[in-house]
Write a protein that holds these residues in place. Structure first.
Motif, PDB file in Angstrom:
ATOM      1  N   TRP A 185       0.909  -1.227  -0.084  1.00  0.00           N
ATOM      2  CA  TRP A 185      -0.052  -0.148  -0.052  1.00  0.00           C
ATOM      3  C   TRP A 185       0.840   1.416   0.053  1.00  0.00           C
ATOM      4  O   TRP A 185       1.882   1.317   0.699  1.00  0.00           O
ATOM      5  CB  TRP A 185      -0.997   0.112   1.344  1.00  0.00           C
ATOM      6  N   LEU A 186       0.573   2.202  -0.730  1.00  0.00           N
ATOM      7  CA  LEU A 186       1.046   3.626  -0.722  1.00  0.00           C
ATOM      8  C   LEU A 186       1.136   4.176   0.771  1.00  0.00           C
ATOM      9  O   LEU A 186       2.056   4.794   1.271  1.00  0.00           O
ATOM     10  CB  LEU A 186       0.520   4.448  -1.650  1.00  0.00           C
ATOM     11  N   ASP A 187      -0.021   4.091   1.330  1.00  0.00           N
ATOM     12  CA  ASP A 187      -0.322   4.765   2.774  1.00  0.00           C
ATOM     13  C   ASP A 187       0.686   3.930   3.748  1.00  0.00           C
ATOM     14  O   ASP A 187       1.109   4.757   4.736  1.00  0.00           O
ATOM     15  CB  ASP A 187      -1.872   4.870   2.997  1.00  0.00           C
ATOM     16  N   VAL A 188       0.750   2.773   3.814  1.00  0.00           N
ATOM     17  CA  VAL A 188       1.598   1.898   4.736  1.00  0.00           C
ATOM     18  C   VAL A 188       3.072   2.333   4.477  1.00  0.00           C
ATOM     19  O   VAL A 188       3.568   2.784   5.244  1.00  0.00           O
ATOM     20  CB  VAL A 188       1.472   0.325   4.605  1.00  0.00           C
ATOM     21  N   THR A 189       3.267   2.426   3.168  1.00  0.00           N
ATOM     22  CA  THR A 189       5.051   2.792   3.033  1.00  0.00           C
ATOM     23  C   THR A 189       4.931   4.367   3.450  1.00  0.00           C
ATOM     24  O   THR A 189       5.890   4.691   4.067  1.00  0.00           O
ATOM     25  CB  THR A 189       5.191   2.723   1.512  1.00  0.00           C
ATOM     26  N   ALA A 190       3.836   5.163   3.032  1.00  0.00           N
ATOM     27  CA  ALA A 190       4.193   6.548   3.589  1.00  0.00           C
ATOM     28  C   ALA A 190       4.355   6.526   5.168  1.00  0.00           C
ATOM     29  O   ALA A 190       5.022   7.398   5.693  1.00  0.00           O
ATOM     30  CB  ALA A 190       2.883   7.234   3.268  1.00  0.00           C
ATOM     31  N   GLU A 191       3.480   5.747   5.919  1.00  0.00           N
ATOM     32  CA  GLU A 191       3.537   5.688   7.154  1.00  0.00           C
ATOM     33  C   GLU A 191       4.885   5.575   7.805  1.00  0.00           C
ATOM     34  O   GLU A 191       5.378   5.846   8.749  1.00  0.00           O
ATOM     35  CB  GLU A 191       2.459   4.767   7.886  1.00  0.00           C
ATOM     36  N   TRP A 192       5.416   4.463   7.009  1.00  0.00           N
ATOM     37  CA  TRP A 192       6.715   3.839   7.575  1.00  0.00           C
ATOM     38  C   TRP A 192       7.753   4.948   7.366  1.00  0.00           C
ATOM     39  O   TRP A 192       8.945   5.114   8.344  1.00  0.00           O
ATOM     40  CB  TRP A 192       7.146   2.596   6.805  1.00  0.00           C
ATOM     41  N   VAL A 193       7.766   5.645   6.215  1.00  0.00           N
ATOM     42  CA  VAL A 193       8.517   6.707   5.888  1.00  0.00           C
ATOM     43  C   VAL A 193       8.511   7.603   6.880  1.00  0.00           C
ATOM     44  O   VAL A 193       9.412   8.210   7.480  1.00  0.00           O
ATOM     45  CB  VAL A 193       8.371   7.386   4.525  1.00  0.00           C
TER      46      VAL A 193
ATOM     47  N   PRO B 172      14.314   6.088   3.636  1.00  0.00           N
ATOM     48  CA  PRO B 172      13.485   6.577   2.418  1.00  0.00           C
ATOM     49  C   PRO B 172      14.462   6.548   1.099  1.00  0.00           C
ATOM     50  O   PRO B 172      13.885   6.460   0.021  1.00  0.00           O
ATOM     51  CB  PRO B 172      13.075   8.079   2.710  1.00  0.00           C
ATOM     52  N   ASN B 173      15.669   6.413   1.152  1.00  0.00           N
ATOM     53  CA  ASN B 173      16.498   6.405   0.212  1.00  0.00           C
ATOM     54  C   ASN B 173      16.568   4.986  -0.815  1.00  0.00           C
ATOM     55  O   ASN B 173      16.708   4.954  -2.104  1.00  0.00           O
ATOM     56  CB  ASN B 173      18.082   6.277   0.441  1.00  0.00           C
TER      57      ASN B 173
END
Lengths: 292, 397, 267
Positions: free
Chosen positions: B274-282, B289-290
Motif C-alpha cells: 500500500w502507498l499509505d503503509v509505505t508513507a506511514e513507515w517513511v 527513504p533512500n
C-alpha cells in the motif's frame, strides 16, 4: 459435623452469589455454544435453527482445516510444555537447593513474565525473532540459520514455542519450588549420608516425589498454551493455524458460528478433561484428601 | 437475472425519491443543523483514527454540528447494526458508517443499509473520479447508498539501492523473481489488503479484465481458476510457481506491516504494498527513504479499495450524516488526506492537480496517471472467494 | 570458586533471558527513527508518548484499565469471600467438587466461552459497555480470589473461633478480631492476582468491549493486530503496562506468603 437441613441451606446461600454468577456468565454461554454446534441455536442471530451434524462433519473432515488446526495446536503446545518442564525443573532445583547472595533479586525477576500481558510478550518476541531482529541476526551470524530464515509466522510455529516457553516457564518454576519445599529434608539428608551424589539423589529420591506436581503443572501449562489467542495470533503463520485463531476467523471474519462453536466445544472438552486429571493427581498427592 | 432485479430495485428507489422530491441541499443542511449531532463510525489503523478525529473537529467548527467519532472494527459495526435490528430498536447507534465493500454487502444483505440514493443527493459526490463508484464498490452493487471516501492504492515497492531493473510488467514478474530468488514476497491475502489486492489483480490479468468487469463471480468463474489462462498458467499454477522462488517458500508475511518489515530490513527487494503503509513507515522513520521506490507495473494494479460511507437504515441523524459525508468528500478534506495523511489519492476530481510537487515527489507516491492509465477495479466477490481458496491451493501445497 | 562461577552464570542467564525482551520494548518505545537496516535507533525521544497522549488514547486506556481492575477486585471479593468462608471452614458433601469446578473457568480458553458471551451480549445490548467488561473480567478473576481466600480460611485453627465464642465474644467481634486479621493476607494475595488478571485480560475484552472499551491490552492490539504492526506506539503503550506489572511482582514478593503464590499464573 454433619450439616443439618437448615445448615445446608445456609451453606448454599453463602455460595449463591458464586453459583449465580457462573450460571449466567459461564454456563449459559457454554450451553448456547453446545446448542449452536448442533444447529439448535443461532449465536449469530440469523437463520433458522434445526438439528444438524453438518458442523461436526466439517470439523472432523480428514485433512481439512480444522483437523490440521487441532493437530498443530496440540503438538506445538506439547513441545513447548516439554521444554518448559525440563528447564523449569533445573531452575527449581537451582532455587531450592542453592543459597547465594542476591537470590532474592533473581527470584523476583524470574517471575516478571508471569505478569506481563501475553500480547506484549508475543510482540516482544516478534521483534526479536523476525528477520533482522536481534536474535534472528545473532543466530544467522553464528551460522545456525540463514540470513533470511523466518523464525516467526513460520510453518512450525517456532516463534510460538519460544514465546510460550518464556511466558509460562516461571509458573512451572513456582509450582515445582513449592513441590520441592514439601519434601522432608531428612529424606534428602539420608540419601546424601548414604553416599549418593547430588544428581543421583535427584534422580532416585527427589524426582519420584515431585512427579505428581510435575505432571499436574505440565497439564495446566499445556492447556493454557493450547487455547491461547495472543501468542499464535502475533507469531503464527498463514498455515497451519492454532484452533483459537481459526475460531476467531470463522466467527469474526466470516460469521461462521456453527463450525466455530464445534471448535469451542472441543476446547471445552479438553479443558474439562485436563481439569479432571489435574484434580485427580493433586488429590493423590495430598494423600487422601488432606490439604497441604 | 439478479442484475436485472437490482436494476429494477434501483429504478424503483430513484423514482420513489423523485416522487417524494429530492430535498434541496440547503434544506438538508438546515435540517442537519436542527439535528445538531452525528455519530460517525470508522475503522482502520490508529493513525487513521487520529486523522478522522481531527476531521470531526473541523466539521464541528464549520457547521456547528457535533460529531461523535467511534473507532472500531468493521465487523463490529455491522454486528452491532444487525443486533439492533434483531432487537427491534427504533434507532441505531450510528449515523454514518465508514467501511469497505465486503462488509457493506453483509450490511446490505442484512437490510441495515438506508436504501436511499445519497450518492445523488450529496453535491460533492458529483465530482467523484469515476461515476461507476456511485453504483459499485469493488464491483459490488451499492445502488447509490454508498459513497467512496478514501482511495487506497497498492503499487510495487522495490529497493532502489539493490534493484536497478524491477519488472516493468506483470508478464516479466515471474522471470524477475526467478532471477532474484528469495527477494519477492506478498502479504498473506487473508491478513493484509496488499495481498488480496495483488491476488485479484493477478486473476484479472491472467484471465482478462473484461471477463470480470461487471460480471458475477459464479461457480464457473471459480472453476476457471483451475484451468489454463491465455497466459499459459492456471491461477494456482502461477502462484505456486511464483512461490518456489519467493522469500521463504511456504511462509507469507502476516499482514501489510510484516511484509513492509521484511522490505525495510533489506531482506525482500520487491513486493506489492500500500502507498499509505509505505508513507506511514517513511514518516515514522522505520524505513530508509533512500531505498523506497514505487511504481505501477504494466498493465496495472487494481485501484482501491475505495472504502466509503453508508447511512444505516435506522440512523437517527440522517441529514447530519449526509452533510458530514459531503464534507468528507469536499476538495479540502480530500486534499488533506493526500497532504497530511499521505499515500492516498483523492476520490474527487480537481484535487490531485492542486497537490504541491513536494508531496507528489515523495517516494511513496506514484503519479496518478500511472494508476489511471488502465483503471481496473477489484472484484470484491471473487476476491473473497479467492482468498479462502488460496489457503488450500497455495500455502498448503 | 567453581561453584560461584556456576551460580553467577545461571543467575545472569535467568536475568538476561527475562530482561532482554523487555529492554527491546523500551528501545522501540523511545525510538523516533529506527531504520529496519540498522541495529539501534538513530534518533531517541518521547515522540510516541506525546502522540499517544495527544491522540487521547493513552489517557483513556489508562483510565479504563485502572478503574476496571479495582472494580473487578471488589466484586470478585464480594462474591468469593462468602463461598470461600464456607469451603474453607465447613465440611460438607460436594465441597471438593465446588473447589474443582471453580478451576474450570481458568482452564477453558477464553476464546471458546467468548463467542457465546459475544452472542449473549449482543442480545442484551451490552456490547461495548463498561460494566459488561467488568463482568467478563470477573470470570477469570474470581477463581484467583476464591482460591487464595479459601486457603486462608482453611489455615485458621477452628479452635480459635470456638475459643473466641466461649470467651463471650459476639459473632461480629469474632469476625472482626479472629477472621479479619487472619484472612486478610489471603484477600491481599487474591486481590493482587485478580488485579493483574484484569489488567492483562484481552480476548474477552476485545470481543465484548469494542468499540468503546479500549483497555490498554486492546489498545496495544490495535497497534499489533496483523494488518498494522506499529512497534513504536505499541511499545510505548506496553511500557505503561510493564511498569505496574513489575511493581506487582515486587509487591507479591514482599507481602504475599509463598503458599498463596501457588494460585498464581494459572492464566
Amino acid at each position: 459435623m454433619e450439616a443439618g437441613k437448615f445448615e445446608r441451606l445456609k451453606l448454599f446461600l453463602y455460595m449463591l452469589p458464586l453459583i449465580g454468577f457462573y450460571s449466567v456468565m459461564f454456563i449459559t454461554p457454554i450451553v448456547l455454544i453446545f446448542l449452536q454446534s448442533l444447529g439448535l441455536y443461532s449465536l449469530g442471530h440469523m437463520g433458522e435453527t434445526h438439528f444438524t451434524l453438518e458442523y461436526y462433519k466439517k470439523f472432523f473432515e480428514l485433512g481439512g482445516t480444522y483437523m490440521h488446526a487441532l493437530w498443530f495446536s496440540t503438538w506445538n503446545s506439547a513441545v513447548a510444555a516439554l521444554i518448559i518442564a525440563v528447564l523449569a525443573y533445573l531452575m527449581a532445583l537451582f532455587f531450592h537447593f542453592i543459597e547465594f547472595k542476591g537470590k532474592k533479586i533473581v527470584t523476583a525477576i524470574y517471575k516478571i513474565p508471569l505478569f506481563i500481558p501475553y500480547l506484549i510478550s508475543a510482540f516482544a518476541w516478534w521483534t526479536l525473532l523476525t528477520p533482522g531482529g536481534y536474535i534472528q541476526r545473532f543466530l544467522a551470524w553464528l551460522g545456525i540459520i540463514g540470513e533470511t530464515t523466518q523464525l516467526v509466522n513460520d510453518k512450525f510455529g517456532i516463534g510460538i514455542i519460544v514465546a510460550n516457553v518464556w511466558i509460562n516457564l516461571p509458573y512451572m518454576v513456582v509450582l515445582l519450588v513449592g513441590a520441592l519445599k514439601m519434601i522432608d529434608p531428612s529424606i534428602i539428608e539420608a540419601s546424601r549420608t548414604l553416599g549418593a551424589g547430588f544428581w543421583s539423589t535427584v534422580k532416585n529420591v527427589i524426582f519420584p516425589l515431585t512427579i505428581p506436581s510435575f505432571i499436574a503443572g505440565s497439564l495446566l501449562v499445556f492447556i493454557g498454551m493450547f487455547g491461547a489467542f495472543s501468542v499464535p495470533f502475533i507469531l503464527g503463520g498463514s498455515w497451519p493455524k492454532y484452533m483459537s485463531i481459526t475460531i476467531y476467523e470463522d466467527v469474526v471474519d466470516r460469521g461462521e458460528w456453527g463450525v466455530g462453536s464445534v471448535q469451542a466445544v472441543v476446547y471445552m472438552i479438553a479443558a474439562v478433561l485436563i481439569a479432571y486429571l489435574y484434580t485427580k493427581i493433586m488429590r493423590g498427592m495430598r494423600g487422601g484428601g488432606e490439604r497441604a | 437475472m439478479k442484475k436485472v432485479l437490482f436494476a429494477l430495485v434501483f429504478v424503483v428507489l430513484v423514482s420513489m425519491v423523485l416522487a417524494a422530491g429530492i430535498p434541496s441541499w440547503d434544506e438538508v443542511v438546515a435540517k442537519a443543523k436542527k439535528e445538531g449531532k452525528v455519530v460517525w463510525y470508522g475503522y482502520g489503523a490508529e493513525w487513521d483514527k487520529m486523522f478522522y478525529k481531527s476531521l470531526a473537529k473541523e466539521f464541528e467548527k464549520e457547521y456547528g454540528i457535533k460529531v461523535e467519532y467511534v473507532h472500531g472494527s468493521w465487523f463490529d459495526a455491522i454486528q452491532k447494526l444487525i443486533a439492533e435490528k434483531k432487537a427491534g430498536k427504533k434507532v441505531s447507534s450510528f449515523d454514518l458508517v465508514f467501511t469497505w465493500s465486503v462488509p457493506f454487502k453483509q450490511a446490505w444483505d442484512a437490510g441495515v443499509v438506508w436504501k436511499y440514493p445519497i450518492a445523488y443527493v450529496v453535491p460533492n459526490a458529483r465530482n467523484v473520479v469515476d461515476a461507476g463508484l456511485l453504483e459499485y464498490t469493488d464491483m459490488i452493487p451499492t445502488h447509490g447508498t454508498f459513497l467512496p471516501f478514501v482511495w487506497w492504492q497498492v503499487a510495487f515497492l522495490y529497493n532502489k539501492e539493490k534493484v536497478k531493473d524491477p519488472p516493468k510488467s506483470l508478464d516479466d514478474l515471474l522471470d524477475w523473481v526467478k532471477k532474484h530468488p528469495g527477494r519477492f514476497t506478498y502479504s498473506d491475502p487473508n491478513k493484509g489488503g496488499s495481498g488480496h489486492t495483488f491476488l485479484i489483480t493477478i486473476i484479472e490479468w491472467l484471465y482478462g479484465y473484461d471477463k470480470y468487469y461487471g460480471a458475477e463471480c459464479t461457480e464457473d468463474v471459480v472453476k476457471s481458476w483451475y484451468k489454463k489462462s491465455p497466459k499459459g498458467y492456471s491461477l494456482w499454477e502461477y502462484l505456486n510457481e511464483l512461490e518456489k522462488y519467493m522469500y521463504q517458500p511456504g511462509t507469507y508475511p502476516a499482514g501489510n506491516s510484516a511484509a513492509m518489515e521484511l522490505f525495510a530490513r533489506g531482506i525482500v527487494w520487491l513486493e506489492p504494498q500500500w502507498l499509505d503503509v509505505t508513507a506511514e513507515w517513511v514518516k515514522e522513520g522505520r524505513v530508509d527513504p533512500n531505498i523506497v521506490g514505487m511504481y505501477i507495473p504494466e498493465p496495472t494494479i487494481d485501484a482501491g479499495g475505495f472504502d466509503g460511507l453508508f447511512i444505516p437504515a435506522k440512523a437517527p441523524h440522517k441529514y447530519a450524516a449526509m452533510v458530514l459525508a459531503n464534507f468528507l468528500l469536499s476538495k479540502k478534506v480530500q486534499k488533506d488526506l493526500v497532504v497530511k495523511r499521505g499515500g492516498i489519492y483523492p476520490v474527487v476530481k480537481g484535487v490531485w492537480e492542486e497537490i504541491p510537487e513536494s508531496v507528489k515527489n515523495q517516494p511513496y507516491y506514484v503519479p496518478l496517471e500511472e494508476v489511471t492509465k488502465n483503471l481496473w477495479f477489484r472484484h470484491g466477490e471473487c476476491m473473497e472467494k479467492a482468498m479462502k481458496l488460496w489457503v488450500d491451493e497455495v500455502v498448503r501445497k | 570458586m567453581k561453584r560461584k562461577t556456576w551460580i553467577f552464570l545461571m543467575s545472569t542467564l535467568i536475568i538476561f533471558g527475562v530482561v532482554f525482551p523487555i529492554i527491546v520494548i523500551f528501545f522501540w518505545a523511545f525510538s523516533e527513527r529506527w531504520y529496519g537496516t540498522s541495529l539501534l535507533p538513530s534518533k531517541w525521544g518521547l515522540k510516541w508518548f506525546k502522540v499517544l497522549l495527544e491522540g487521547g488514547d493513552l489517557g483513556k486506556s489508562i483510565y479504563l484499565s485502572f478503574t476496571i481492575a479495582p472494580l473487578v477486585v471488589l466484586f470478585s471479593a464480594l462474591i468469593s469471600i462468602p463461598a470461600a468462608y464456607v469451603v474453607g471452614t465447613k465440611s460438607f458433601k460436594g465441597k471438593r467438587l465446588v473447589e474443582n469446578l471453580v478451576l474450570i473457568p481458568l482452564i477453558v480458553p477464553p476464546i471458546a466461552s467468548g463467542i457465546g458471551l459475544l452472542s449473549m451480549y449482543t442480545n442484551w445490548g451490552m456490547i461495548g459497555s463498561y460494566w459488561g467488561v467488568v463482568l467478563v473480567h470477573m470470570i477469570g478473576g474470581i477463581p484467583y480470589m476464591f482460591r487464595s481466600v479459601a486457603a486462608a480460611f482453611e489455615s485458621i485453627d477452628p479452635a480459635l473461633e470456638e475459643a473466641s465464642r466461649t470467651l463471650g465474644a459476639t459473632r461480629l467481634q469474632t469476625m472482626l478480631k479472629v477472621y479479619v486479621p487472619l484472612v486478610s493476607p489471603g484477600v491481599l494475595a487474591g486481590s493482587i492476582f485478580t488485579f493483574a488478571w484484569s489488567l492483562n485480560e484481552f480476548v474477552l475484552t476485545l470481543l465484548v468491549g469494542l468499540p468503546n472499551i479500549t483497555t490498554l491490552p486492546v489498545q496495544i492490539f490495535h497497534y499489533v493486530g496483523g494488518y498494522y504492526i506499529a512497534p513504536a506506539p505499541a511499545s510505548a503503550l506496553s511500557v505503561v503496562l510493564i511498569i505496574p506489572s513489575i511493581l506487582i511482582v515486587l509487591l507479591m514478593e514482599r507481602f504475599v506468603k509463598i503458599e498463596y503464590t501457588a494460585g498464581a499464573g494459572l492464566k
